[in-house]
Design a protein around this motif. Structure first.
Motif, PDB file in Angstrom:
ATOM      1  N   GLY A  50       0.779  -1.229   0.000  1.00 46.92           N
ATOM      2  CA  GLY A  50       0.000   0.000   0.000  1.00 46.92           C
ATOM      3  C   GLY A  50       0.811   1.280   0.000  1.00 46.92           C
ATOM      4  O   GLY A  50       0.505   2.222   0.727  1.00 46.92           O
ATOM      5  N   ASP A 105       3.167   6.477  -3.376  1.00 46.81           N
ATOM      6  CA  ASP A 105       3.854   7.766  -3.424  1.00 46.81           C
ATOM      7  C   ASP A 105       4.443   8.023  -2.028  1.00 46.81           C
ATOM      8  O   ASP A 105       4.404   7.138  -1.173  1.00 46.81           O
ATOM      9  N   GLY A 151       1.795   4.522   4.518  1.00 47.02           N
ATOM     10  CA  GLY A 151       2.697   3.417   4.184  1.00 47.02           C
ATOM     11  C   GLY A 151       4.140   3.896   4.054  1.00 47.02           C
ATOM     12  O   GLY A 151       5.069   3.274   4.586  1.00 47.02           O
ATOM     13  N   TRP A 186       0.147  -1.383  -5.706  1.00 47.77           N
ATOM     14  CA  TRP A 186      -1.065  -1.662  -6.490  1.00 47.77           C
ATOM     15  C   TRP A 186      -0.745  -1.549  -7.975  1.00 47.77           C
ATOM     16  O   TRP A 186      -0.159  -0.539  -8.412  1.00 47.77           O
ATOM     17  N   ALA A 199      -1.004   1.577 -10.037  1.00 50.11           N
ATOM     18  CA  ALA A 199      -0.185   2.702  -9.568  1.00 50.11           C
ATOM     19  C   ALA A 199       1.306   2.452  -9.757  1.00 50.11           C
ATOM     20  O   ALA A 199       2.135   3.334  -9.502  1.00 50.11           O
ATOM     21  N   ASP A 207      -2.143  -6.809  -6.285  1.00 50.89           N
ATOM     22  CA  ASP A 207      -3.529  -6.374  -6.154  1.00 50.89           C
ATOM     23  C   ASP A 207      -4.175  -7.221  -5.072  1.00 50.89           C
ATOM     24  O   ASP A 207      -4.411  -8.423  -5.263  1.00 50.89           O
ATOM     25  N   ALA A 208      -4.449  -6.582  -3.951  1.00 52.84           N
ATOM     26  CA  ALA A 208      -4.887  -7.286  -2.753  1.00 52.84           C
ATOM     27  C   ALA A 208      -6.356  -7.712  -2.803  1.00 52.84           C
ATOM     28  O   ALA A 208      -6.859  -8.273  -1.833  1.00 52.84           O
ATOM     29  N   VAL A 209      -7.054  -7.469  -3.911  1.00 52.49           N
ATOM     30  CA  VAL A 209      -8.413  -8.007  -4.003  1.00 52.49           C
ATOM     31  C   VAL A 209      -8.436  -9.406  -4.624  1.00 52.49           C
ATOM     32  O   VAL A 209      -9.498 -10.004  -4.727  1.00 52.49           O
ATOM     33  N   ALA A 257      -6.494   0.657   1.267  1.00 50.77           N
ATOM     34  CA  ALA A 257      -7.949   0.663   1.349  1.00 50.77           C
ATOM     35  C   ALA A 257      -8.470   1.124   0.002  1.00 50.77           C
ATOM     36  O   ALA A 257      -7.788   1.832  -0.732  1.00 50.77           O
ATOM     37  N   LYS A 309     -13.889  -0.816   7.893  1.00 48.88           N
ATOM     38  CA  LYS A 309     -12.977  -0.534   9.014  1.00 48.88           C
ATOM     39  C   LYS A 309     -13.440  -1.255  10.281  1.00 48.88           C
ATOM     40  O   LYS A 309     -12.616  -1.701  11.082  1.00 48.88           O
ATOM     41  N   ALA A 313      -5.815   5.912  12.808  1.00 49.95           N
ATOM     42  CA  ALA A 313      -5.073   7.151  12.552  1.00 49.95           C
ATOM     43  C   ALA A 313      -6.010   8.338  12.398  1.00 49.95           C
ATOM     44  O   ALA A 313      -7.147   8.203  11.931  1.00 49.95           O
ATOM     45  N   PRO A 348      -6.747  12.229  10.644  1.00 52.29           N
ATOM     46  CA  PRO A 348      -6.804  12.601   9.230  1.00 52.29           C
ATOM     47  C   PRO A 348      -5.458  13.077   8.665  1.00 52.29           C
ATOM     48  O   PRO A 348      -4.733  13.820   9.309  1.00 52.29           O
ATOM     49  N   SER A 391      -3.531  12.386   2.367  1.00 51.61           N
ATOM     50  CA  SER A 391      -2.918  11.449   1.415  1.00 51.61           C
ATOM     51  C   SER A 391      -3.729  11.439   0.121  1.00 51.61           C
ATOM     52  O   SER A 391      -4.808  12.014   0.042  1.00 51.61           O
ATOM     53  N   ARG A 392      -3.215  10.724  -0.858  1.00 50.12           N
ATOM     54  CA  ARG A 392      -3.947  10.611  -2.116  1.00 50.12           C
ATOM     55  C   ARG A 392      -5.317   9.951  -1.908  1.00 50.12           C
ATOM     56  O   ARG A 392      -6.333  10.420  -2.403  1.00 50.12           O
ATOM     57  N   ALA A 430      -7.100   9.825   0.786  1.00 51.68           N
ATOM     58  CA  ALA A 430      -7.993  10.690   1.559  1.00 51.68           C
ATOM     59  C   ALA A 430      -8.546  11.815   0.688  1.00 51.68           C
ATOM     60  O   ALA A 430      -9.701  12.215   0.835  1.00 51.68           O
TER      61      ALA A 430
HETATM   62  P1  NAI Z   1      -2.530   6.177   0.290  1.00 52.72           P
HETATM   63  O1  NAI Z   1      -3.213   6.592  -0.956  1.00 52.72           O
HETATM   64  O2  NAI Z   1      -1.125   6.617   0.502  1.00 52.72           O
HETATM   65  O3  NAI Z   1      -2.550   4.601   0.495  1.00 52.72           O
HETATM   66  C1  NAI Z   1      -3.549   3.744   0.001  1.00 52.72           C
HETATM   67  C2  NAI Z   1      -2.852   2.746  -0.888  1.00 52.72           C
HETATM   68  O4  NAI Z   1      -3.694   1.648  -1.181  1.00 52.72           O
HETATM   69  C3  NAI Z   1      -2.423   3.339  -2.233  1.00 52.72           C
HETATM   70  O5  NAI Z   1      -1.027   3.194  -2.383  1.00 52.72           O
HETATM   71  C4  NAI Z   1      -3.156   2.458  -3.244  1.00 52.72           C
HETATM   72  O6  NAI Z   1      -2.383   2.244  -4.407  1.00 52.72           O
HETATM   73  C5  NAI Z   1      -3.320   1.179  -2.446  1.00 52.72           C
HETATM   74  N1  NAI Z   1      -4.347   0.262  -2.926  1.00 52.72           N
HETATM   75  C6  NAI Z   1      -5.651   0.534  -3.217  1.00 52.72           C
HETATM   76  N2  NAI Z   1      -6.275  -0.574  -3.637  1.00 52.72           N
HETATM   77  C7  NAI Z   1      -5.360  -1.586  -3.603  1.00 52.72           C
HETATM   78  C8  NAI Z   1      -5.398  -2.970  -3.930  1.00 52.72           C
HETATM   79  N3  NAI Z   1      -6.521  -3.545  -4.385  1.00 52.72           N
HETATM   80  N4  NAI Z   1      -4.269  -3.702  -3.782  1.00 52.72           N
HETATM   81  C9  NAI Z   1      -3.136  -3.125  -3.333  1.00 52.72           C
HETATM   82  N5  NAI Z   1      -3.034  -1.825  -3.004  1.00 52.72           N
HETATM   83  C10 NAI Z   1      -4.146  -1.058  -3.145  1.00 52.72           C
HETATM   84  O7  NAI Z   1      -3.469   6.723   1.476  1.00 52.72           O
HETATM   85  P2  NAI Z   1      -3.418   6.545   3.056  1.00 52.72           P
HETATM   86  O8  NAI Z   1      -4.410   7.532   3.564  1.00 52.72           O
HETATM   87  O9  NAI Z   1      -2.050   6.593   3.565  1.00 52.72           O
HETATM   88  O10 NAI Z   1      -4.037   5.097   3.293  1.00 52.72           O
HETATM   89  C11 NAI Z   1      -3.370   4.064   3.973  1.00 52.72           C
HETATM   90  C12 NAI Z   1      -4.298   3.462   5.015  1.00 52.72           C
HETATM   91  O11 NAI Z   1      -4.552   4.439   6.033  1.00 52.72           O
HETATM   92  C13 NAI Z   1      -5.664   3.048   4.487  1.00 52.72           C
HETATM   93  O12 NAI Z   1      -6.059   1.845   5.110  1.00 52.72           O
HETATM   94  C14 NAI Z   1      -6.558   4.181   4.961  1.00 52.72           C
HETATM   95  O13 NAI Z   1      -7.912   3.807   5.078  1.00 52.72           O
HETATM   96  C15 NAI Z   1      -5.932   4.445   6.306  1.00 52.72           C
HETATM   97  N6  NAI Z   1      -6.317   5.703   6.975  1.00 52.72           N
HETATM   98  C16 NAI Z   1      -6.161   6.918   6.342  1.00 52.72           C
HETATM   99  C17 NAI Z   1      -6.531   8.092   6.962  1.00 52.72           C
HETATM  100  C18 NAI Z   1      -6.314   9.417   6.294  1.00 52.72           C
HETATM  101  O14 NAI Z   1      -6.862  10.430   6.757  1.00 52.72           O
HETATM  102  N7  NAI Z   1      -5.531   9.490   5.224  1.00 52.72           N
HETATM  103  C19 NAI Z   1      -7.097   8.093   8.331  1.00 52.72           C
HETATM  104  C20 NAI Z   1      -7.183   6.779   8.934  1.00 52.72           C
HETATM  105  C21 NAI Z   1      -6.823   5.640   8.250  1.00 52.72           C
END
Ligand code: NAI
Length: 289
Positions: free
Chosen positions: A9, A12, A17, A36, A39, A73-75, A124, A192, A219, A221, A224-225, A227
């Motif tokens: 995950g 960028d 992550g 992913w 990406a 691809d985690a699905v 996610a 979640k 976490a 807010p 991120s991309r 979000a």
């Molecule tokens: P992010 O965009 O950096 O990370 C999400 C990643 O998931 C992306 O790299 C995307 O390519 C990847 N992804 C999506 N579908 C996928 C799939 N099928 N297989 C593999 N990878 C896949 O954004 P962020 O916000 O850092 O998200 C990371 C985690 O943090 C997520 O679980 C998100 O729900 C959680 N989170 C984020 C918050 C926020 O405000 N940004 C708050 C609380 C939790």
């Protein structure tokens, strides 16, 4: 011996992550990534062009390196269940025989690195996240749960057997699992809730079976991309600033540090936990003003 880590995950340098990768790199871990598939090209070309160099900088002046980057691809759990239109898609087909499903990636990681110590799930996806639950389709809901919750179950199923006893896994969750967050829709709040419940059951099962610890970080807010795709992240950041016990913007680094703790022997008795890293916002019952 440096610990071996696999992080799923990252696409960028803006998300949680990446921040977790950095904290683990600071602690001397050897890090591989699952990116992913859609990406992957942009991530690799940005990386090559030096777009991440500034954020790769570690405290000793060196640049964070990734031992290997896997398409993922985690699905999808196994190649047999990948639909034809996906497997024939140019980007997915580029993975070739190595594959991109969770079981493919676990097999490839074991082949390249042997047993690993640390597993990170920082992903996610909910195609209908902007829709209220009252307007969410069954398909959208199930996709949110599949990509955002079952993916952690699938990863522990397949990486558990290739992890050293004493190892640990962490994922990222959000307060919307337990409190109403208007706007966090499409079944993402449900996903979640599942992720947090699964964290407890997986902690028990993987604890008994593999001597692994399984936790999740709730976490605050972050812009991120992912979000930004939800649409109201700037409002959430402002809301947190105005209402949380600690009045500051959450830095991804703070989540990275908490993850590094949870993934280290310092947290050897912490498992099955949802740990808040949110400036304390979760503890508020009423907005202060
Ligand atoms: P992010 O965009 O950096 O990370 C999400 C990643 O998931 C992306 O790299 C995307 O390519 C990847 N992804 C999506 N579908 C996928 C799939 N099928 N297989 C593999 N990878 C896949 O954004 P962020 O916000 O850092 O998200 C990371 C985690 O943090 C997520 O679980 C998100 O729900 C959680 N989170 C984020 C918050 C926020 O405000 N940004 C708050 C609380 C939790």
């Amino acid at each position: 011996r440096g610990k071996k880590a696999f992080i799923a995950g990252i696409a960028d340098d803006q998300g949680f992550g990446w921040a977790i990768a950095k904290a683990l790199a600071e602690a001397g871990a050897e890090i591989s990534l699952g990116v992913w598939v859609p990406a992957l090209n942009i991530f690799e070309s940005s990386y090559r062009r030096g777009k991440f160099d500034a954020s790769r900088k570690l405290s000793n002046g060196s640049l964070m390196e990734f031992a290997k980057v896997y398409p993922m691809d985690a699905v999808y759990d196994t190649p047999e269940e990948v639909p034809e239109d996906v497997s024939s898609n140019k980007r997915y087909a580029a993975a070739g025989d190595l594959g991109f499903t969770v079981s493919d990636v676990a097999r490839n990681v074991e082949k390249d690195f042997g047993k690993i110590d640390v597993l990170v799930h920082s992903l996610a996806n909910g195609p209908e996240v902007t829709k209220p639950l009252l307007e969410t389709s069954r398909k959208g809901y199930l996709m949110a749960v599949s990509a955002s919750a079952y993916s952690y179950v699938s990863m522990l199923q397949r990486f558990g057997p290739i992890m050293n006893p004493g190892g640990a896994a962490v994922s990222l969750t959000y307060l919307a699992s337990e409190k109403i967050i208007p706007g966090y829709g499409g079944g993402m709040s449900s996903a979640k809730a599942a992720l947090e419940s699964d964290t407890r059951v997986l902690a028990y099962e993987a604890g008994r079976k593999y001597q692994l610890r399984v936790n999740t970080i709730s976490a605050g807010p972050l812009g991120s991309r992912a979000a930004k795709a939800i649409g109201f992240i700037d409002d959430m950041i402002k809301y947190s600033y105005a209402n949380a016990p600690i009045q500051k913007e959450l830095e991804a680094r703070e989540v990275g540090n908490a993850a590094a703790f949870l993934l280290s022997p310092m947290a050897s008795a912490v498992t099955g936990a949802t740990i808040y890293v949110d400036n304390g916002l979760n503890a508020m019952g009423l907005a202060p003003d």
